[in-house]
Write a protein that holds these residues in place. Structure first.
Motif, PDB file in Angstrom:
ATOM      1  N   THR A   1     -25.441 -36.337   0.727  1.00 19.10           N
ATOM      2  CA  THR A   1     -25.848 -35.533   0.045  1.00 19.10           C
ATOM      3  C   THR A   1     -26.798 -34.410   0.790  1.00 19.10           C
ATOM      4  O   THR A   1     -26.827 -33.756   0.371  1.00 19.10           O
ATOM      5  CB  THR A   1     -25.839 -35.334  -1.544  1.00 19.10           C
ATOM      6  N   SER A   2     -28.150 -35.171   0.308  1.00 25.26           N
ATOM      7  CA  SER A   2     -29.882 -34.923   0.949  1.00 25.26           C
ATOM      8  C   SER A   2     -29.681 -34.024   2.109  1.00 25.26           C
ATOM      9  O   SER A   2     -30.120 -33.829   2.641  1.00 25.26           O
ATOM     10  CB  SER A   2     -30.428 -35.641   0.496  1.00 25.26           C
ATOM     11  N   ALA A   3     -29.077 -35.815   3.464  1.00 29.72           N
ATOM     12  CA  ALA A   3     -29.824 -35.030   4.860  1.00 29.72           C
ATOM     13  C   ALA A   3     -29.126 -34.551   5.300  1.00 29.72           C
ATOM     14  O   ALA A   3     -28.013 -33.499   4.706  1.00 29.72           O
ATOM     15  CB  ALA A   3     -29.302 -36.595   5.250  1.00 29.72           C
ATOM     16  N   GLU A   4     -29.452 -34.385   6.686  1.00 27.99           N
ATOM     17  CA  GLU A   4     -28.787 -33.403   7.616  1.00 27.99           C
ATOM     18  C   GLU A   4     -27.855 -33.883   8.086  1.00 27.99           C
ATOM     19  O   GLU A   4     -27.321 -34.770   7.716  1.00 27.99           O
ATOM     20  CB  GLU A   4     -30.064 -32.962   8.894  1.00 27.99           C
ATOM     21  N   PRO A   5     -26.681 -32.471   8.027  1.00 27.03           N
ATOM     22  CA  PRO A   5     -25.316 -32.950   8.638  1.00 27.03           C
ATOM     23  C   PRO A   5     -25.042 -34.473   9.625  1.00 27.03           C
ATOM     24  O   PRO A   5     -24.716 -34.765   9.438  1.00 27.03           O
ATOM     25  CB  PRO A   5     -24.533 -31.549   8.485  1.00 27.03           C
ATOM     26  N   ALA A   6     -26.349 -33.287  10.946  1.00 30.35           N
ATOM     27  CA  ALA A   6     -26.338 -34.459  11.903  1.00 30.35           C
ATOM     28  C   ALA A   6     -26.553 -35.876  11.719  1.00 30.35           C
ATOM     29  O   ALA A   6     -25.917 -36.670  11.820  1.00 30.35           O
ATOM     30  CB  ALA A   6     -27.108 -33.705  13.014  1.00 30.35           C
ATOM     31  N   LEU A   7     -27.494 -36.358  11.002  1.00 29.78           N
ATOM     32  CA  LEU A   7     -27.606 -37.650  10.335  1.00 29.78           C
ATOM     33  C   LEU A   7     -26.484 -38.478   9.841  1.00 29.78           C
ATOM     34  O   LEU A   7     -26.130 -39.252   9.914  1.00 29.78           O
ATOM     35  CB  LEU A   7     -28.544 -37.721   9.407  1.00 29.78           C
ATOM     36  N   THR A   8     -25.793 -37.566   8.603  1.00 34.82           N
ATOM     37  CA  THR A   8     -24.842 -37.907   8.104  1.00 34.82           C
ATOM     38  C   THR A   8     -23.632 -38.226   9.243  1.00 34.82           C
ATOM     39  O   THR A   8     -22.615 -38.848   8.156  1.00 34.82           O
ATOM     40  CB  THR A   8     -24.149 -36.655   6.707  1.00 34.82           C
ATOM     41  N   SER A   9     -23.133 -37.269   9.245  1.00 35.80           N
ATOM     42  CA  SER A   9     -22.036 -37.480  10.293  1.00 35.80           C
ATOM     43  C   SER A   9     -22.283 -38.490  11.442  1.00 35.80           C
ATOM     44  O   SER A   9     -21.117 -39.595  11.523  1.00 35.80           O
ATOM     45  CB  SER A   9     -21.828 -36.744  11.801  1.00 35.80           C
ATOM     46  N   SER A  10     -23.899 -39.204  11.733  1.00 37.97           N
ATOM     47  CA  SER A  10     -23.524 -40.337  12.820  1.00 37.97           C
ATOM     48  C   SER A  10     -23.394 -41.710  11.199  1.00 37.97           C
ATOM     49  O   SER A  10     -22.978 -42.327  11.545  1.00 37.97           O
ATOM     50  CB  SER A  10     -25.275 -40.160  12.982  1.00 37.97           C
ATOM     51  N   PHE A  11     -23.956 -41.377  10.586  1.00 39.11           N
ATOM     52  CA  PHE A  11     -23.796 -42.602   9.516  1.00 39.11           C
ATOM     53  C   PHE A  11     -22.957 -42.854   9.256  1.00 39.11           C
ATOM     54  O   PHE A  11     -22.068 -43.973   9.060  1.00 39.11           O
ATOM     55  CB  PHE A  11     -25.229 -42.020   8.248  1.00 39.11           C
TER      56      PHE A  11
END
Length: 692
Positions: A346-356
């Motif tokens: 919820t908090s992180a940048e969308p680019a980070l969440t996509s990879s995660f």
């Protein structure tokens, strides 16, 4: 006598002597501190037995007292330039922070690390720190100390390290540009770290400062520009790989602290990690994505926590119970970790969440190292039951739409979904399988609705061949909307109703109120799904249906999920009461999903259906016919149905499942309430379409 006069003379000299300026007092305290550390070197004396803690407190007080003048000067100075106070000038000139960090890393004398951490934590929390951090004398020693934090668990200074890291994160939250200063360039910073470790062996002569003519008045904006220029050689799209040598030690230390066995340190580390991941600096985000810090630190621990859940644990213990006995810590740790992952997404940048999330999907759908797929696909009922319960628990506690989409993709994976269809038809597992379906319908995602229902309904093959619908339920007036809602209401015959007129009116009002709240919540949740807005459904879909199916004689296929639900609905009179509640509850929630095609298929009784097509209204008509036939051949049917309703209201329905007749009577009451609920759902959906 001589000692008395000596003390008297010393007191008189101190009283008559002029007060020292802050920088002179700071110089004296620092000189005495270094002198005492040299005398104690190699003596293995704990720092608590020396004057070092007291002198560190004096040094901090002197710097803090001299700081307000610095802030006032910076406000009136042009271009937001910062005027360094004399005490800060002394700290910068004599590299006070560098020596303190060197002492903390070696922890000699023993215990000094705690006092240095306390000193720097309080200093970072002062209001002027946000203006001082861009200067090299401040952020470089802080970076070295950050890299030393969290390296060992169960150390005496875990909580002091956590307080220091949280103080740094709080400063970065106020100015996200400062996060660029704490990026670690391995080839360059390794030299700095080696030199600092060498200096920590020999204490400095505080009288002789090093690099007197260094630039001590670096402007904050110039520091930011300089840091950005050093990192401008790489971009977010990964075209240049010079960023691969950069890491983010602050996040690394926090992730190490998250795994700390101390629950206080772990909880504070999770909060600080979530706060830090709200940083939107492009260079920092790209550095985190390239180094895969989140994936490498969090996902292996997730697999470890899942593998710690014993196979002997029952599903009801995972879902409902709060006291697990000896297993309480295992289950609560797993739930807490899933909540933490959801908050990160919820908090992180969308680019980070996509990879995660891609890595999270692979972690759950691969056979190694996580055993989740093995438990789901094996033929052992206990392990199947536990894996579905864990998946349901994850879906219930997740709030991020991206996390829910990933969980939906996992379930709709070919091997997972085929096994789920077996679960939902299995007598032993169908209850928990329906609970999972209910959770997914209550928090719908785009991939779940499209792959399980819309891809079979979009062509509208359920419409009769010789009919062409131009005006559907989403292009109508209030009178027609009310008439269609009444078709569900009058479907159940009055002679078989178990409630009075007053009770029926009250129930209708309650269903209407609940439907309004539910559809408003779903409309807000599904705003970003880009579904068609309320309006006429294109008639070209009917033409497509004629060309593709009717001329070939293919029957309408509602999809495996709706087919299973209609199958259970048709067997309503021979199923347990709780199972009937789950089936009707899921169908009721499906009617509220704000998609025109799904609403037309489920809630529009006037749609002319093809002979082979199955719909919700057609299934209800068939059930009512069976009920009428049963009522005609059952003496005292009305009295029995009223008694059954009263027992259900008093939560004594378990007494009614002892024979087939009571099961039938419970199902009749369920059908009566289901018709009233569908009438309310239809009326609310029409109102929503008319007022949008």
């Amino acid at each position: 006598m001589f000692k008395f006069f000596s003390n008297l003379a010393h007191s008189a000299s101190e009283l008559l002597a002029p007060n020292l300026r802050p920088e002179e007092e700071l110089f004296l305290q620092w000189h005495n501190l270094v002198k005492e550390l040299k005398l104690r070197k190699g003596a293995n004396i704990p720092v608590d037995d020396t004057d070092v803690p007291l002198r560190l407190q004096w040094i901090f007080n002197l710097i803090q007292q001299d700081t307000p003048d610095c802030i006032v000067s910076s406000i009136s100075a042009p271009n937001d330039s910062l005027t360094i106070s004399p005490c800060l000038e002394f700290v910068m000139r004599y590299k006070v922070f560098d020596w303190l960090v060197a002492l903390a890393k070696t922890d000699k004398p023993a215990g000094i690390k705690s006092y240095v951490l306390f000193f720097l934590t309080n200093f970072v929390r002062t209001p002027s720190t946000i203006q001082i951090i861009p200067k090299s004398f401040m952020y470089k020693p802080l970076s070295r100390l950050i890299m030393a934090c969290g390296r060992s668990s169960c150390s005496p200074w875990d909580r002091e390290e956590m307080a220091f890291l949280r103080a740094v994160v709080d400063v970065l939250a106020k100015d996200q540009c400062l996060a660029n200063l704490f990026l670690h360039n391995a080839p360059h910073d390794a030299v700095d770290r080696t030199e600092s470790d060498v200096r920590s062996v020999d204490l400095p002569d505080c009288i002789l400062p090093e690099n007197e003519d260094q630039n001590r008045y670096i402007n904050v904006e110039n520091s930011r520009k300089e840091r950005k220029r050093s990192s401008s050689s790489f971009t977010l799209n990964g075209e240049n790989n010079t960023s691969d040598s950069f890491t983010f030690p602050l996040l690394t230390s926090l992730l190490r602290s998250v795994l700390n066995p101390d629950p206080v340190v772990s909880a504070q580390a999770r909060e600080a990690t979530i706060q830090l991941l709200r940083c939107r600096e492009p260079v920092v985000c790209h550095c985190i994505a390239q180094s895969r810090l989140l994936e490498d630190a969090l996902l292996p621990h997730f697999s470890k926590l899942y593998s710690c859940i014993p196979a002997t644990l029952e599903a009801v213990d995972v879902l409902l119970r709060h006291d697990f006995g000896d297993l309480q810590h295992v289950v609560k740790s797993f739930v807490r970790w899933v909540v933490f992952l959801d908050q990160i997404i919820t908090s992180a940048e969308p680019a980070l969440t996509s990879s995660f999330l891609n890595s999270f999907y692979i972690e759950l759908t691969s056979r190694t190292p996580c055993s989740f797929q093995q438990d789901w696909l094996c033929d052992i009922p206990a392990r199947n039951d536990l894996s579905v319960a864990v998946f349901l628990k994850m879906y219930r506690i997740s709030e991020s739409l991206s996390m829910l989409e990933t969980l939906s993709n996992i379930l709709l994976n070919d091997c997972f979904f085929q096994k789920y269809l077996i679960f939902i038809q299995d007598r032993e597992m169908r209850v928990i399988a329906f609970d999972l379906l209910n959770a997914m319908v209550q928090k719908p995602t785009l991939v779940f609705v499209e792959k399980t229902m819309l891809q079979f309904l979009d062509s509208r093959l359920y419409i009769r061949k010789d009919q062409r619908i131009h005006d559907t339920m989403w292009n109508t007036n209030m009178a027609e909307a009310t008439d269609r809602a009444d078709m569900f209401r009058i479907l159940f015959p009055t002679s078989a109703k178990s409630c009075t007129v007053m009770e029926e009116d009250r129930d209708n009002q309650n269903y209407l109120r609940e439907s309004y709240y539910s559809i408003e919540w779903l409309n807000q949740r599904c705003t970003n799904l880009k579904w068609p807005t309320f309006g006429p459904i294109p008639a070209c879909n009917v033409l497509l249906a004629e060309e593709s199916a009717f001329f070939d004689g293919q029957p309408f296929n509602e999809g495996p999920l709706l087919r299973v639900l209609f199958h259970y609905l048709s067997n309503l009179f021979v199923q347990p009461y709780l199972l009937n509640l789950r089936v009707t509850g899921i169908l009721s929630k499906l009617c509220l999903i704000p998609h025109p095609t799904l609403g037309e298929y489920l809630l529009d009784p006037t749609v002319p259906l093809a002979p082979q097509s199955t719909s919700l209204y057609r299934s209800l008509v068939s059930l009512v016919q069976k009920m009428d036939e049963y009522a005609r051949h059952t003496p005292g049917f009305r009295d029995k149905i009223v008694t059954t309703r009263q027992l259900i209201r008093d939560n004594q329905w378990s007494q009614l499942e002892k024979d087939d007749e009571n099961v039938m009577l419970c199902a009749v009451v369920t059908l009566e309430e289901f018709c009233k609920e569908l009438a309310a759902r239809t009326f609310v959906r029409f109102n929503s379409s008319l007022h949008v």
